[in-house]
Structure formats: C-alpha cells, structure tokens
Scaffold this motif. Sequence first.
Motif, PDB file in Angstrom:
ATOM      1  N   ILE A 666      -2.131   3.235   9.915  1.00  0.00           N
ATOM      2  CA  ILE A 666      -3.416   2.752   8.976  1.00  0.00           C
ATOM      3  C   ILE A 666      -2.608   2.060   7.898  1.00  0.00           C
ATOM      4  CG2 ILE A 666      -5.255   3.249   7.453  1.00  0.00           C
ATOM      5  CD1 ILE A 666      -5.614   5.895   9.415  1.00  0.00           C
ATOM      6  N   ASP A 667      -2.927   0.691   7.650  1.00  0.00           N
ATOM      7  CA  ASP A 667      -2.459   0.038   6.452  1.00  0.00           C
ATOM      8  C   ASP A 667      -2.417   0.561   5.184  1.00  0.00           C
ATOM      9  OD1 ASP A 667      -0.684  -2.405   6.066  1.00  0.00           O
ATOM     10  OD2 ASP A 667      -2.198  -2.827   4.632  1.00  0.00           O
ATOM     11  N   LEU A 668      -1.156   0.681   4.239  1.00  0.00           N
ATOM     12  CA  LEU A 668      -1.404   1.306   3.038  1.00  0.00           C
ATOM     13  C   LEU A 668      -2.489   0.728   1.950  1.00  0.00           C
ATOM     14  CD1 LEU A 668       0.380  -0.783   1.409  1.00  0.00           C
ATOM     15  CD2 LEU A 668       2.344   0.727   2.089  1.00  0.00           C
ATOM     16  N   SER A 669      -2.952  -0.581   2.418  1.00  0.00           N
ATOM     17  CA  SER A 669      -3.875  -1.219   1.412  1.00  0.00           C
ATOM     18  C   SER A 669      -5.228  -0.592   1.531  1.00  0.00           C
ATOM     19  CB  SER A 669      -4.018  -2.799   1.767  1.00  0.00           C
ATOM     20  OG  SER A 669      -4.643  -2.918   3.092  1.00  0.00           O
ATOM     21  N   PHE A 670      -5.664   0.099   2.674  1.00  0.00           N
ATOM     22  CA  PHE A 670      -7.010   0.723   2.711  1.00  0.00           C
ATOM     23  C   PHE A 670      -6.645   2.199   2.249  1.00  0.00           C
ATOM     24  CE2 PHE A 670      -6.498  -1.931   6.738  1.00  0.00           C
ATOM     25  CZ  PHE A 670      -7.447  -2.745   6.263  1.00  0.00           C
ATOM     26  N   VAL A 671      -5.426   2.844   2.284  1.00  0.00           N
ATOM     27  CA  VAL A 671      -5.388   4.302   1.727  1.00  0.00           C
ATOM     28  C   VAL A 671      -5.315   4.051   0.246  1.00  0.00           C
ATOM     29  CG1 VAL A 671      -3.767   6.116   1.459  1.00  0.00           C
ATOM     30  CG2 VAL A 671      -3.955   4.783   3.748  1.00  0.00           C
ATOM     31  N   ILE A 699      -1.680   7.395  12.123  1.00  0.00           N
ATOM     32  CA  ILE A 699      -0.761   7.738  11.035  1.00  0.00           C
ATOM     33  C   ILE A 699      -1.031   7.161   9.745  1.00  0.00           C
ATOM     34  CG2 ILE A 699       0.988   6.704  11.752  1.00  0.00           C
ATOM     35  CD1 ILE A 699       2.968   8.792  10.603  1.00  0.00           C
ATOM     36  N   ALA A 700      -1.453   7.456   8.606  1.00  0.00           N
ATOM     37  CA  ALA A 700      -1.615   6.894   7.368  1.00  0.00           C
ATOM     38  C   ALA A 700      -0.488   6.684   6.709  1.00  0.00           C
ATOM     39  CB  ALA A 700      -2.675   7.869   6.788  1.00  0.00           C
ATOM     40  N   GLU A 701      -0.395   5.387   6.291  1.00  0.00           N
ATOM     41  CA  GLU A 701       0.819   4.821   5.416  1.00  0.00           C
ATOM     42  C   GLU A 701       0.492   4.934   3.950  1.00  0.00           C
ATOM     43  OE1 GLU A 701       3.505   1.586   7.167  1.00  0.00           O
ATOM     44  OE2 GLU A 701       1.313   0.642   6.957  1.00  0.00           O
ATOM     45  N   GLY A 702       1.265   5.187   2.881  1.00  0.00           N
ATOM     46  CA  GLY A 702       1.340   4.940   1.470  1.00  0.00           C
ATOM     47  C   GLY A 702       0.530   5.995   0.960  1.00  0.00           C
ATOM     48  N   VAL A 703       0.487   7.032   1.419  1.00  0.00           N
ATOM     49  CA  VAL A 703      -0.196   8.442   0.877  1.00  0.00           C
ATOM     50  C   VAL A 703       0.387   8.804  -0.081  1.00  0.00           C
ATOM     51  CG1 VAL A 703      -1.532  10.569   1.281  1.00  0.00           C
ATOM     52  CG2 VAL A 703      -1.133   8.871   3.038  1.00  0.00           C
ATOM     53  N   GLU A 704      -0.298   8.540  -1.527  1.00  0.00           N
ATOM     54  CA  GLU A 704       0.379   9.064  -2.823  1.00  0.00           C
ATOM     55  C   GLU A 704      -0.247  10.350  -3.490  1.00  0.00           C
ATOM     56  OE1 GLU A 704       0.684   5.597  -5.234  1.00  0.00           O
ATOM     57  OE2 GLU A 704       1.871   4.322  -3.850  1.00  0.00           O
ATOM     58  N   THR A 705      -1.698  10.601  -3.396  1.00  0.00           N
ATOM     59  CA  THR A 705      -2.214  11.434  -3.949  1.00  0.00           C
ATOM     60  C   THR A 705      -2.843  12.400  -2.972  1.00  0.00           C
ATOM     61  OG1 THR A 705      -4.215  10.356  -4.070  1.00  0.00           O
ATOM     62  CG2 THR A 705      -2.778  10.088  -5.835  1.00  0.00           C
ATOM     63  N   GLU A 706      -3.048  13.592  -3.595  1.00  0.00           N
ATOM     64  CA  GLU A 706      -3.541  14.777  -2.872  1.00  0.00           C
ATOM     65  C   GLU A 706      -5.152  14.460  -2.320  1.00  0.00           C
ATOM     66  OE1 GLU A 706      -2.439  17.630  -1.721  1.00  0.00           O
ATOM     67  OE2 GLU A 706      -0.825  17.970  -2.824  1.00  0.00           O
ATOM     68  N   MET A 707      -5.704  13.668  -3.270  1.00  0.00           N
ATOM     69  CA  MET A 707      -6.953  13.277  -2.938  1.00  0.00           C
ATOM     70  C   MET A 707      -6.991  12.446  -1.935  1.00  0.00           C
ATOM     71  SD  MET A 707     -10.134  13.613  -3.992  1.00  0.00           S
ATOM     72  CE  MET A 707     -11.646  12.822  -3.854  1.00  0.00           C
ATOM     73  N   GLN A 708      -6.240  11.432  -1.864  1.00  0.00           N
ATOM     74  CA  GLN A 708      -6.171  10.703  -0.515  1.00  0.00           C
ATOM     75  C   GLN A 708      -5.801  11.253   0.679  1.00  0.00           C
ATOM     76  OE1 GLN A 708      -2.857   7.986  -1.700  1.00  0.00           O
ATOM     77  NE2 GLN A 708      -4.132   6.516  -2.871  1.00  0.00           N
ATOM     78  N   ALA A 709      -5.002  12.242   0.722  1.00  0.00           N
ATOM     79  CA  ALA A 709      -4.920  12.903   1.734  1.00  0.00           C
ATOM     80  C   ALA A 709      -5.773  13.753   2.430  1.00  0.00           C
ATOM     81  CB  ALA A 709      -3.326  14.067   1.417  1.00  0.00           C
ATOM     82  N   GLY A 716     -10.274  12.949   9.671  1.00  0.00           N
ATOM     83  CA  GLY A 716     -10.017  13.237  11.055  1.00  0.00           C
ATOM     84  C   GLY A 716      -8.494  12.713  11.236  1.00  0.00           C
ATOM     85  N   CYS A 717      -7.817  12.418  10.207  1.00  0.00           N
ATOM     86  CA  CYS A 717      -6.458  11.868  10.434  1.00  0.00           C
ATOM     87  C   CYS A 717      -5.557  12.994  10.079  1.00  0.00           C
ATOM     88  CB  CYS A 717      -6.148  10.983   9.457  1.00  0.00           C
ATOM     89  SG  CYS A 717      -4.416  10.415   9.293  1.00  0.00           S
ATOM     90  N   ARG A 718      -4.157  13.281  10.959  1.00  0.00           N
ATOM     91  CA  ARG A 718      -3.420  14.374  10.846  1.00  0.00           C
ATOM     92  C   ARG A 718      -2.085  14.084  10.553  1.00  0.00           C
ATOM     93  NH1 ARG A 718      -5.152  18.780  13.784  1.00  0.00           N
ATOM     94  NH2 ARG A 718      -4.046  19.810  12.012  1.00  0.00           N
ATOM     95  N   ALA A 719      -1.823  12.822  10.692  1.00  0.00           N
ATOM     96  CA  ALA A 719      -0.450  12.361  10.414  1.00  0.00           C
ATOM     97  C   ALA A 719      -0.108  11.664   9.326  1.00  0.00           C
ATOM     98  CB  ALA A 719       0.079  11.698  11.633  1.00  0.00           C
ATOM     99  N   PHE A 720       0.926  11.876   8.374  1.00  0.00           N
ATOM    100  CA  PHE A 720       0.758  10.910   7.367  1.00  0.00           C
ATOM    101  C   PHE A 720       2.318  10.478   6.726  1.00  0.00           C
ATOM    102  CE2 PHE A 720      -2.061  14.376   7.099  1.00  0.00           C
ATOM    103  CZ  PHE A 720      -3.318  13.699   6.699  1.00  0.00           C
ATOM    104  N   GLN A 721       2.467   9.602   6.047  1.00  0.00           N
ATOM    105  CA  GLN A 721       3.632   9.068   5.472  1.00  0.00           C
ATOM    106  C   GLN A 721       3.361   8.312   3.946  1.00  0.00           C
ATOM    107  OE1 GLN A 721       5.475   6.226   8.091  1.00  0.00           O
ATOM    108  NE2 GLN A 721       6.894   5.489   6.537  1.00  0.00           N
ATOM    109  N   GLY A 722       4.098   8.786   3.066  1.00  0.00           N
ATOM    110  CA  GLY A 722       3.843   8.261   1.675  1.00  0.00           C
ATOM    111  C   GLY A 722       4.833   9.070   0.604  1.00  0.00           C
ATOM    112  N   TYR A 723       4.674   8.667  -0.550  1.00  0.00           N
ATOM    113  CA  TYR A 723       5.188   9.128  -1.698  1.00  0.00           C
ATOM    114  C   TYR A 723       4.956  10.417  -1.738  1.00  0.00           C
ATOM    115  CZ  TYR A 723       6.617   4.241  -3.117  1.00  0.00           C
ATOM    116  OH  TYR A 723       7.022   3.222  -3.130  1.00  0.00           O
TER     117      TYR A 723
END
Length: 752
Positions: A666-671, A699-709, A716-723
């Motif tokens: 999932i592109d980081l611009s949406f996250v 898998i969600a890209e560019g996840v930076e905050t707890e709120m986003q996660a 329903g997203c379980r996999a993440f990548q981000g700061y």
Amino acid sequence: MSGASTGFRTVPLASVADSAAFAWGVAGLLLAVSVALLCVAANRHVAWRATDEAARGLRDLYENISEGVFRSTLDGRMISANPALVRLNGFSSEEEMLNEVNDIAGRWYVEPGRREAIHRMLLEHGKVTGILSEVFRYKTRERIWIEESTRLVRDQRTGRSRYYDGSVREVTETVRRLQLQERFEKIASVTAGCLYQLRTTPDGRAKMLYVSVGLKRIFGLDLAEAEANPSSINALVHPDDRRRLDESFATARTTLAPRRTDYRIRTREGVEKWVSGHSVPELEPDGSLLWHGYVEDITERKQAEERVHRLAFFDPLTGLPNRAALVERLREAMEASCRTGTSGAVLFVDLDQFKILNDTKGHHSGDALLVHVARRLDDVGGGDASIARLGGDEFVVMVAGLAGAPDAVQAHVASFADRILAALARPFTINGAPFHTSASVGVSCFNGDDADAGEHLKRADLAMYEAKASGRGQKAFFVPEMQAAVDNRLALTNELHDALDNRELTFVCQPQVHDARGVIGVELLMRWNSPTRGEVRPAEFVALAERAGLSGMLDVYVLRYACGLLRRWAANPGTRDLSVAVNVSCRQLRYGFATALAAVIDAMRIDARRLTVELTEHVMLDNSEEVADIMAQLKAIGVAIALDDFGTGYSSLSNLKLLPIDTLKIDLSFVRDIETDPNDRVIVQTIVNVANSLGKWAIAEGVETEMQATLLRQFGCRAFQGYLFGRPMPIEDFEGWIAQRGEGVIYGRVPA
Ligand code: C2E
Ligand code: CA
Ligand code: CA
C-alpha cells in the motif's frame, strides 16, 4: 518530300494560288498574247499585221517577264524558252537549253508519271492552270517547286494536237514557307500548352496576332473570341493572382527580359487550374511590344508539389503542421518579434493519460483522441495561435505578436495555458465512451532575443516535464534553473557511471514486520555515497539511471547483493527465515531478466523463496503480455513478487487476479493521510479487502505513527514497514538489532 503528289496533299494549293493570284492573272494574260504573237511570228504561213512597235513591245515583254514561257513538243522536247525559263532551269542561254532538254517527262518532274498525268488532263480539258509540281532545275538537278499553266495547241483545221504552250513560275519559297507553317500548326496543335503572339501598343491596347488551340484546352475559350478580345483571357485569372501577373508583365515591359509566372485561373465552368505563363517581349520600332509566349497547364504538378509539401510539413493524422513546419513558423515569429519588439510564447502540451489509452484500448483509440485534442487546441487558439503536432501525444501551440510589458505578456500567456488545460480536461468521447485525460503545459516566452527556435522548443519541453512532475493538469514557465537542473542531471549521469565502477553504491535495509510473526524480512534500499555530493538518495538517481540506460546494471548489482546477503543469513538461525526484498526498475523488466536471476540464485545456492522482487504497479502498463510471461518465469524460479506503490497506478482487478503476485504494498501516500483523509481510508480499506479476497498479502509502507498502525489494523492489514517499526539502516546495524531483539513480535521505535 517523296514526290509532287505528296506536295499536292500537304501543301494547301489554294493558298498558293491565292497568294499568286494577282501575278498569275497578269502573267496569264501576257502569256496568252505573247505566245500567240510568237507563234504567229514563227509561222510565216499566217499573215500578221502588227506594227513593228507592237511586235517589239511584246518581244521585250517576252524577254523580260519574270514568268518562264515555253513551247514544247508533245513528246517532251523544248521548242522555245524565254530567258526566265532558261534561268529557272539553270541554263545560260536558250540555245543551250533547247539542246539539252529532251526528256521533260523523265528528267524534269521529280515524280515519275507526273507529266503523263498533266498530259491526260490536257487531252481532256485542253488546258491546266495553277498546277503545282516539284521539278528539278534541269541543269543543276536542284529540287524546286513550280506552278505551271499549260494549254494544248491544236491545228485549227484538222484539230490535231500540235504542241504545248505554257508558263512556269518558281514558288519554292512559298511552298517551303507553307510547309513550315503547316509543320508549325501541327506542332502547335499537338503541344499541350498554348502558344501565342500578342502585340501591345504603348497606349495599352492589345491585339492577339496568333494563338494556338491549346488555349481552348486550358482556358476553355474559343480562339476567335480570344483573338477578338484578348482581355477575355485575363478575365479568367484568379483575383488573388492578378496583381502578381500584371507586375510580371510590367517588369518585363521595362527590362525586356523574358518573364515567367505561375498563377491560377478559373474557367467559366468554375474549374480552378494552375498555369505557368512564359513570354519574351520584343520591342518594335513604334514602341509596341511583341510578346512571344507560351502558357502551360501545371495543375497536376502543383497538386503533386502540394502533396509533397503536405507530407513534409504536415502531420497526416491531425492535419496540423509538423515539427519542421513549426520550427519554420517559430523562426519567422521570432524575427518579427525582433523587428517589432513584440513577444511570443511556445507552449509545449503533453497529454497525461495518452499512453494508457493507447496501450489498453489500441492505437485507433489513441489516434481518435489525438484528432480530438488537435480540434480542441484549434478552438482555444482561434486564429491567433499556430498549432503543431510534434509526434506522439506532444503538441505545441505558438502565440506571437503580443505587445506589453513582460509581466502582462506572462499573465496573458498563463491564462491562455489555463484555457488549454481546461479544454483538455473536459471528457472526450472515444469509441462512444467517455475518456478523461489531463495535460501538462510547459511554456517558454520569447522576445527578440537570446535563443533560437530549437532552443525555445527545448525550454518549453523542459518546463513541461517540470509541470508533469508537479502533478497532472499543471503548467510551468521555463526558468533558467530548469536548465541548470538538466545540466546537473547530465553531470550526475556521468558520475553515476563512475560510481558503478568505483563501488560507491551501497545498501541500507528497512525491516518489514508482521503482527503475528514479528520481523519477517527487509527491503534493500540503495544509497550512493558520492565523494563529491555526499549521500545521494535513489529518488535522485534511479530515474536518471533508467533514462541513461544504466538501470539494468543497477538491477544486477542489487540482485547480487541480495543473494549474497541471503546466503550469509542462511547460515545464522537468527536470520535464516528472513526474506529480502529488492526494487527492480520496471523499464528493465524484459525477457532475459528471469534467466539472469536464476543463474545468480543457482550460483549462490540460496533459497529463492526468500527473495522478493518489488515491481512498481506501472510495470503493468507496459506490454502486459510480456510482463505476465516474465512474472510466470519468476514464479517458476520460486521468487516472490510484490507490487510496489500500489494504488497509484492503474492495474485492473482482472489483471491482479491473473498475475502471480504475492504482495500488494500500500503506497505510503495513502498511509500518510489516513488519519485525516476519509478518501485515503476508503482506498486503503479497499486495497486490503482486495488483497485478502485474492489470497495475497497486503503490507503498508511508510507507517510512522501508532495511530496509522491502529487504523491499518482496523482495516485488516497485518504487515507493516515504516519509521515506526524501523528506519532504513546499514545491514550491520540491522544484524546487531535483530540479535538483541531475539524472536517475537517487535513493537516500538528503532533509533534512527
Ligand atoms: P520505495 O521502494 O517505495 O521505497 C520506500 C521509500 O520510502 C524509501 O525511500 C524509504 O526510505 C522511504 N520510507 C520508508 N519508511 C518510511 C516512512 O515511514 N516514512 C517516509 N516518509 N518514508 C519512508 P528511498 O530509500 O529514498 O527510496 C526511494 C525509492 O527509490 C524507492 O521507493 C524505490 O522505488 C527506489 N529504490 C531504492 N532502492 C532501489 C534499488 O536498489 N533499485 C531500484 N531500482 N530502485 C530503488
Ligand atoms: Ca520498494
Ligand atoms: Ca513504495
């Protein structure tokens, strides 16, 4: 000429007779009298009471007349010949002639049997007049033409034929002239064009002296009409060309030089033709001019020239001028700008979604769109702008002759560019269905000035790229910094070449985590440690490398590195289950890629399943069949496939279902805006649903905050990548970090 009979046919006898009528009349009369007189004088049986004076007069006449006078026997011997006839036959005295001429039938007439024919006519009618024959000048054997009149003299008592009397006149000159005229008439009648001779007097009157039948063919005018009234020809000249034609005559009148003009005529039937008129003026003593001229129909040639011109200067699809024509117009506009101090602008227009339409709906649809676009640009430009198509979906609009201060000009051009953008943003109808697109416009203004036409086109092109980079449906004006950026890119490209050689490229890795499984792997991200520029991010050089054709080398580089890393990690229980994802340039995804990768995997003896190839969604826009093939080959090798930047491209669901893709990233611009933008929330939720229903990972890209996660988990997203889970870090740091953490779910920030 084969004989006199041919001469009869080809020479219009009547006209010879006409032209000679007067002389012949006089000569005939004279001849009759003088011959009679001489006959009588020679025959002493008949009494003759003429005065001596009269006899002398007639004798004088006989001696001095220009007609040849003769008497000959029925079998072709000469009895008498006057000096004119003696001369005609090339003799110096009558005596000489009478001695030599003994076979008129065989040696005088060129055509055998000629004398027999005349003889028969004489027997029948008693005389012949104005008979034209080709004969030999008896002594010199030179061929000449004569006209003769002969009568058969009979014995008055018995009625027996006695001899011939006659007169002969040489008409070689006349015959030759007539033959020449006949040849000329023949040539003039079969010549496609129209020959003419026209006299114009100093007071402006014109008289047609000669005009050939070509006139009828070209102008559709009757010769008699044109001869009576030469201005009936002028009346057919196209109004737009009349002045040019008049000027050409006027110039020739003063210079007396030959003139040539191509001009149009419109016949009375309304047919438009191109003709070419040539003429040579000749000054006459009274100041009149004699025009010797020729007019030919050049309509076909003009049409062919026009076709060639259209091919060379126009785009056949839209009918718009092409690049060559545009450069020409731009040059003229810039010259005018120099002279008048006005300004102008070149607007480079590029469609944003053309390639998609062309690739998905076929070239016919693409062509249809281009034609519509051309029309809309024309509507916006009105008559004030020049519009050209450079090729593909690139159009250029040029405006010129703008007066005012630079700011005012810029404002005017900006609003013009906005009108273009607005016109192209309205939906098009392609194959009955609506199609939405937008355009990017780059502008380069000119005033005078500093750059040539080609340079302004380049600048507008550059500005267009800038506009595209700042989002769709935008305009940008060229500024010198853009050029600097281009120069910089060029320098960068050169340095990148060296960087590959000098191993200045390294990798950092960013962890990917899963709620249930903990750290599942890393994505390798390339870094360029340039000795001159410091650390350069891939955003700055990857696209450059692609354009410079270097991305294939980058791909090989990262794949080797990834395989080396997997091999090292396989030996360590803490890392052996981790996967490594690499980014591959979509432009390099061509046949041979999978084979090359298989070779590397083989050589390194690694587990292919641990390797993920990240392709951007845009790869699917390229030749999709080829891409599907390559994906299948990759799956056959065993590597995983992830679709990067998902949601920004245009992949259709049907494509997604068919292609062997394992993961949607999932592109980081949406996250980024998921907390604030409800649209983005809908998009993210949809992507997760699609992935789940197709049995793929999201898998969600560019996840930076707890709120986003938290929000992502709700969808329903379980996999993440981000700061939030881990910044990109050197490999050794990652290895130390994972050793410290051990097994299990990882939460919390990793220090940068
Ligand atoms: P990408 O594949 O979408 O990589 C993700 C980018 O997002 C990386 O930027 C990464 O540093 C950044 N990122 C990761 N987490 C976060 C976050 O939480 N917030 C924000 N704002 N950004 C985050 P990077 O390393 O500059 O890479 C940029 C792009 O360059 C990559 O986008 C990828 O398309 C390309 N790239 C990187 N390495 C390679 C490579 O080895 N080969 C090729 N062909 N392309 C590469
Ligand atoms: Ca990536
Ligand atoms: Ca991405």
